[in-house]
Design a protein around this motif. Structure first.
Motif, mmCIF file in Angstrom:
data_model
loop_
_atom_site.group_PDB
_atom_site.id
_atom_site.type_symbol
_atom_site.label_atom_id
_atom_site.label_comp_id
_atom_site.label_asym_id
_atom_site.label_seq_id
_atom_site.Cartn_x
_atom_site.Cartn_y
_atom_site.Cartn_z
ATOM 1 N N THR A 1 38.584 31.318 58.814
ATOM 2 C CA THR A 1 40.211 32.015 58.830
ATOM 3 C C THR A 1 40.518 32.474 57.217
ATOM 4 O O THR A 1 40.738 33.738 57.120
ATOM 5 C CB THR A 1 41.423 30.952 59.081
ATOM 6 N N ALA A 2 40.238 31.321 56.227
ATOM 7 C CA ALA A 2 39.852 32.391 54.734
ATOM 8 C C ALA A 2 39.549 33.590 54.794
ATOM 9 O O ALA A 2 40.162 34.442 53.206
ATOM 10 C CB ALA A 2 40.220 30.622 53.337
ATOM 11 N N LEU A 3 38.029 33.381 54.252
ATOM 12 C CA LEU A 3 37.333 34.298 53.825
ATOM 13 C C LEU A 3 37.733 36.174 54.904
ATOM 14 O O LEU A 3 38.619 37.139 54.003
ATOM 15 C CB LEU A 3 36.107 34.575 55.036
ATOM 16 N N VAL A 4 38.137 35.649 56.209
ATOM 17 C CA VAL A 4 38.855 37.087 57.055
ATOM 18 C C VAL A 4 40.493 37.342 56.345
ATOM 19 O O VAL A 4 40.729 38.602 55.850
ATOM 20 C CB VAL A 4 39.133 36.479 58.365
ATOM 21 N N ALA A 5 41.707 36.235 55.431
ATOM 22 C CA ALA A 5 42.638 36.226 55.374
ATOM 23 C C ALA A 5 42.341 37.281 53.507
ATOM 24 O O ALA A 5 42.904 37.729 53.172
ATOM 25 C CB ALA A 5 43.248 35.133 54.846
ATOM 26 N N THR A 6 41.678 37.160 53.022
ATOM 27 C CA THR A 6 40.890 37.695 51.668
ATOM 28 C C THR A 6 40.589 38.903 52.379
ATOM 29 O O THR A 6 40.628 39.586 51.048
ATOM 30 C CB THR A 6 39.741 36.337 50.967
ATOM 31 N N ALA A 7 40.036 39.295 52.700
ATOM 32 C CA ALA A 7 39.165 40.288 52.976
ATOM 33 C C ALA A 7 40.198 41.718 53.321
ATOM 34 O O ALA A 7 40.367 42.691 53.042
ATOM 35 C CB ALA A 7 37.882 40.760 53.752
ATOM 36 N N THR A 8 41.179 40.859 54.342
ATOM 37 C CA THR A 8 41.684 41.747 54.333
ATOM 38 C C THR A 8 43.188 42.174 53.934
ATOM 39 O O THR A 8 43.559 43.200 53.641
ATOM 40 C CB THR A 8 42.784 40.792 55.823
ATOM 41 N N LYS A 9 43.389 40.864 53.357
ATOM 42 C CA LYS A 9 44.354 40.809 51.778
ATOM 43 C C LYS A 9 43.878 41.905 51.004
ATOM 44 O O LYS A 9 44.364 42.818 50.627
ATOM 45 C CB LYS A 9 44.455 40.165 50.596
ATOM 46 N N GLU B 1 44.005 45.669 52.164
ATOM 47 C CA GLU B 1 45.684 46.478 51.528
ATOM 48 C C GLU B 1 45.840 46.831 50.955
ATOM 49 O O GLU B 1 46.170 47.793 50.517
ATOM 50 C CB GLU B 1 46.287 44.978 52.508
ATOM 51 N N THR B 2 45.496 45.703 49.525
ATOM 52 C CA THR B 2 45.857 46.032 48.395
ATOM 53 C C THR B 2 45.285 47.968 48.073
ATOM 54 O O THR B 2 45.501 48.688 47.476
ATOM 55 C CB THR B 2 45.264 45.562 47.327
ATOM 56 N N ALA C 1 39.641 53.417 49.012
ATOM 57 C CA ALA C 1 38.751 52.845 50.328
ATOM 58 C C ALA C 1 38.458 51.369 50.530
ATOM 59 O O ALA C 1 39.172 51.041 49.669
ATOM 60 C CB ALA C 1 37.514 53.939 50.654
ATOM 61 N N PRO C 2 38.613 51.369 51.812
ATOM 62 C CA PRO C 2 39.155 49.895 51.892
ATOM 63 C C PRO C 2 37.406 49.469 51.324
ATOM 64 O O PRO C 2 36.240 49.591 51.582
ATOM 65 C CB PRO C 2 38.934 49.543 53.588
ATOM 66 N N VAL C 3 37.599 47.650 50.776
ATOM 67 C CA VAL C 3 36.588 46.880 49.860
ATOM 68 C C VAL C 3 35.920 46.676 51.317
ATOM 69 O O VAL C 3 34.142 46.864 50.781
ATOM 70 C CB VAL C 3 37.497 45.769 49.558
#
Length: 539
Positions: A481-489, A492-493, A500-502
């Motif tokens: 969940t933390a990995l997904v949250a980090t990638a999503t953030k 968003e940044t 382009a998305p990271v």
């Protein structure tokens, strides 16, 4: 003079033990009593994870839902992390005084802590005492479970006839999945009876409080059980270990087996188990936004269909060995997790579905917040799609009476109800993952039991099992969940910066943790595990 310790082997013990002690009737009653108690302990342990989304709103501040969920998952993971300590404490006790009384103690501790979690007032009532008390009780749960599994598996294995350990211990292996299945069933049934709103307010406590009744029944049954005949004979001969911890981990040969069991088997088995069951449920609810009851039905049906395969693969391991079956389960997870989860996500991807715009409904209700002058605006939006998918979004926005006060972020709950076809496909995709679980988990108890001599078996097998499952496996939901949250953030940044998305598919990033851990375990197991344990030949 030979200075090596003279172990009383199980073959010698069984030859000296009356056949009636290990008869079919006795063996079945041993399996039934051990399995029931272990199932109840798994039920107790897993209702916390099954209710993580709701508990995050009860015991943590509501102003940051993501942080609250991560805090809940961290508390859930804390119970796993202390399991190895429970394995050491109760494993030592089990090798000193016996299997039966040790896992009676663990059952009482588990049931009591679960019951009291259901009684703790929420964060809004007692503040930070709520998460602190939950954490304390969760740690007690972890310690108790650390002592339960090794005792139950050892107890059944020492009753099982030679050459059938894989088959008979596999019934113990079903209890973890059945415990999760029962927890989901109780949660869904309770929610249906009390209603969605009341369940979120107070009904979630019922599955926790119910534990007291279940544990009481199991204690009554276990009190009637006899001690393992193998251990009883060993104890009567005065040949039990005086210091199981020193003998298990202080002797190079035993320590080598402990480390090999951990890194070559249980580490990989643990992440496959928790990805295929717990992370799958979390992913369906959080990433796919599948409606609560339907998401639990998906996992429950998959568990029910797959459960017999624990026994099938356990029995098969008696014939062809444990290693190949366990490594095959790991390899399948490594190779197929990403395509499976990509397909799961696509089933509820509304952007790829045709919306029936004429059926869209928006309902707005305004009311005063209790005991304040603030207003609460509730906006409910429902949408229908051509394939039968339904979507519902409920947004609750508090509007302060004082215009100078900044509006808080709205609480938004999204839910997708899948069409029948998508529901069947989702069940199939979860079923595949649970079948991988049965391959790695079905033979693992017999594999661990056969690595170590009777006098230190409880202690020696419990530690690698609970590090592999409690630490490596138990951290899957939190780390993923933390990995997904980090990638999503990060995406968003990047979007805010106009680039382009990271990460192209942020929702899949959580899978890297179980894939990497299982890969390491697969390589070590392939190179260093033998297909049949030395203990089998020695016995």
């Amino acid at each position: 003079m030979n200075s090596k310790p003279q172990y009383l082997t199980e073959k010698m013990i069984v030859e000296q033990t009356p056949k009636s002690e290990a008869g079919t009737k006795t063996l079945l009653s041993v399996i039934g009593a051990s399995s029931l108690g272990t199932l109840i302990e798994w039920y107790d342990f897993y209702i916390f994870g099954s209710l993580a989304a709701i508990l995050s709103t009860q015991f943590f501040p509501k102003d940051n839902p993501t942080a609250a969920l991560l805090s809940t998952l961290a508390t859930f993971a804390a119970g796993f992390i202390v399991r190895p300590f429970g394995a050491l404490v109760f494993g030592r006790l089990g090798d000193l005084v016996g299997r039966k009384y040790t896992f009676l103690v663990t059952l009482v501790l588990m049931g009591g802590s679960t019951f009291f979690i259901g009684l703790i007032p929420g964060y809004e009532t007692i503040g930070f005492w709520a998460p602190l008390l939950v954490l304390l009780l969760r740690l007690i749960q972890g310690l108790a479970l650390g002592g339960e599994y090794g005792g139950a598996a050892t107890y059944v294995a020492e009753y099982a006839p030679k050459g059938r350990r894989g088959y008979y211990t596999s019934f113990i292996q079903t209890t973890a999945t059945l415990g999760l299945f029962v927890s989901l069933g109780v949660i869904v049934a309770t929610r249906q009876v009390v209603g969605v709103e009341d369940f979120a307010k107070w009904g979630w406590r019922i599955p926790f409080v119910l534990s007291a009744l279940l544990v009481g029944v199991s204690i009554y049954i276990r009190l009637k059980m006899s001690e393992s005949p193998v251990f009883t004979k060993l104890k009567s001969e005065g040949k039990t270990s005086k210091n199981p911890l020193a003998e298990s981990f202080g002797k190079r040969e035993n320590l080598k087996m402990v480390l090999l069991a951990l890194f070559g088997a249980t580490m990989g088995q643990g992440v496959i188990w928790y990805t295929g069951q717990f992370y799958a449920l979390s992913f369906i609810q959080k990433a796919c936004n599948v409606e609560f009851v339907q998401s639990n039905i998906v996992v429950a049906v998959a568990l029910l269909i797959a459960t017999p395969f624990f026994v099938i693969f356990g029995g098969l391991s008696d014939k062809i060995g444990r290693k190949g079956i366990m490594l095959a389960g790991m390899a399948l997870g490594i190779l197929t997790y990403r395509p499976i989860y990509e397909k799961m996500y696509s089933l509820t991807d509304l952007k790829a579905k045709q919306e029936l715009t004429e059926q869209t409904k928006v309902d707005v209700k305004k009311a005063l917040v209790a005991n304040t002058a603030d207003s609460l605006i509730t906006t409910t939006t429902t949408k229908a799609f051509a394939d039968g998918t339904a979507y519902k979004e409920v947004s609750k926005q508090t509007v302060p009476a004082d215009a100078s006060v900044e509006k808080p972020k709205p609480e938004v709950v999204k839910s997708v109800t899948m069409s029948t076809g998508d529901l069947m496909m989702m069940i199939f995709l979860v079923l595949l993952q649970v079948l991988y679980v049965t391959m790695v988990y079905g033979p693992i108890a017999a594999f661990l039991v056969e690595l170590f001599p009777t006098r230190i078996r409880y202690t020696s097998m419990s530690l690698p099992y609970h590090i592999g499952n409690g630490v490596f496996g138990g951290l899957v939901p939190f780390i993923a969940t933390a990995l997904v949250a980090t990638a999503t953030k990060a995406n968003e940044t990047a979007a805010a910066a106009g680039v382009a998305p990271v990460v192209s598919k942020a929702y899949l990033e959580g899978l890297w943790y179980p894939i990497i851990v299982a890969s390491v375990s697969f390589i070590i197991g392939l190179l260093y595990l033998s297909n049949r344990a030395k203990a089998v030949e020695r016995d």
